[in-house]
Design an enzyme around this catalytic site. Sequence first.
Site, mmCIF file in Angstrom:
data_model
loop_
_atom_site.group_PDB
_atom_site.id
_atom_site.type_symbol
_atom_site.label_atom_id
_atom_site.label_comp_id
_atom_site.label_asym_id
_atom_site.label_seq_id
_atom_site.Cartn_x
_atom_site.Cartn_y
_atom_site.Cartn_z
ATOM 1 N N CYS A 156 0.866 -1.176 0.000
ATOM 2 C CA CYS A 156 0.000 0.000 0.000
ATOM 3 C C CYS A 156 0.906 1.230 0.000
ATOM 4 O O CYS A 156 1.828 1.330 0.818
ATOM 5 C CB CYS A 156 -0.889 -0.004 1.242
ATOM 6 N N GLU B 228 -5.244 -0.510 -8.570
ATOM 7 C CA GLU B 228 -5.522 -0.158 -9.964
ATOM 8 C C GLU B 228 -4.234 0.119 -10.731
ATOM 9 O O GLU B 228 -4.072 -0.321 -11.869
ATOM 10 C CB GLU B 228 -6.447 1.068 -10.028
ATOM 11 N N ASP C 94 -0.223 -5.875 0.259
ATOM 12 C CA ASP C 94 -1.469 -6.167 -0.442
ATOM 13 C C ASP C 94 -1.222 -7.415 -1.277
ATOM 14 O O ASP C 94 -0.146 -7.587 -1.850
ATOM 15 C CB ASP C 94 -1.871 -5.011 -1.361
#
Length: 155
Positions: free
Chosen positions: A53, A95, A60
């Site tokens: 992160c 993303e 993550d």
Amino acid sequence: MADNPIYQKLGQLGQHTVQPASPEEAQLERVENPHSGTLYLTRFVAPEFTSLCPVTGQPDFAHLVIDYAPGPWLVESKSLKLYLTSFRNHGAFHEECTVSIGKKIFDFTEATWLRISGYWYPRGGIPIDVFWQSGDVPKGLYVPDTGVASYRGRG
């Protein structure tokens, strides 16, 4: 087989390699597609993809599925593995990781078509799934389902 000229420019396959510290440092490699001009699909699955992160530095985790219809080049799988693992110490949102991986492979291999599906495991109670593809699926290309179920938690 190693004497085949299409493998002579590879610098990582069959060699001791150091894990790249970042995606910018990682070097994808490619080989000529012996079936260039034939429409077919190749799938790579990375069920233990890891990044950080960018805000908290917490890890993550994602299950990535990369489907591509090769053009003139194939991505060499060891270099792809090293590229993907270079994200372990890289801080970026889900993303950014997912889309940048898809775009880099698509551009580097001059693929006919590419789709990446990023199924991110929940952190903070919310799973995030990210999907990107280079365009419409080419007519006649068989693209199977990714086989990854939607996150259900304990339900």
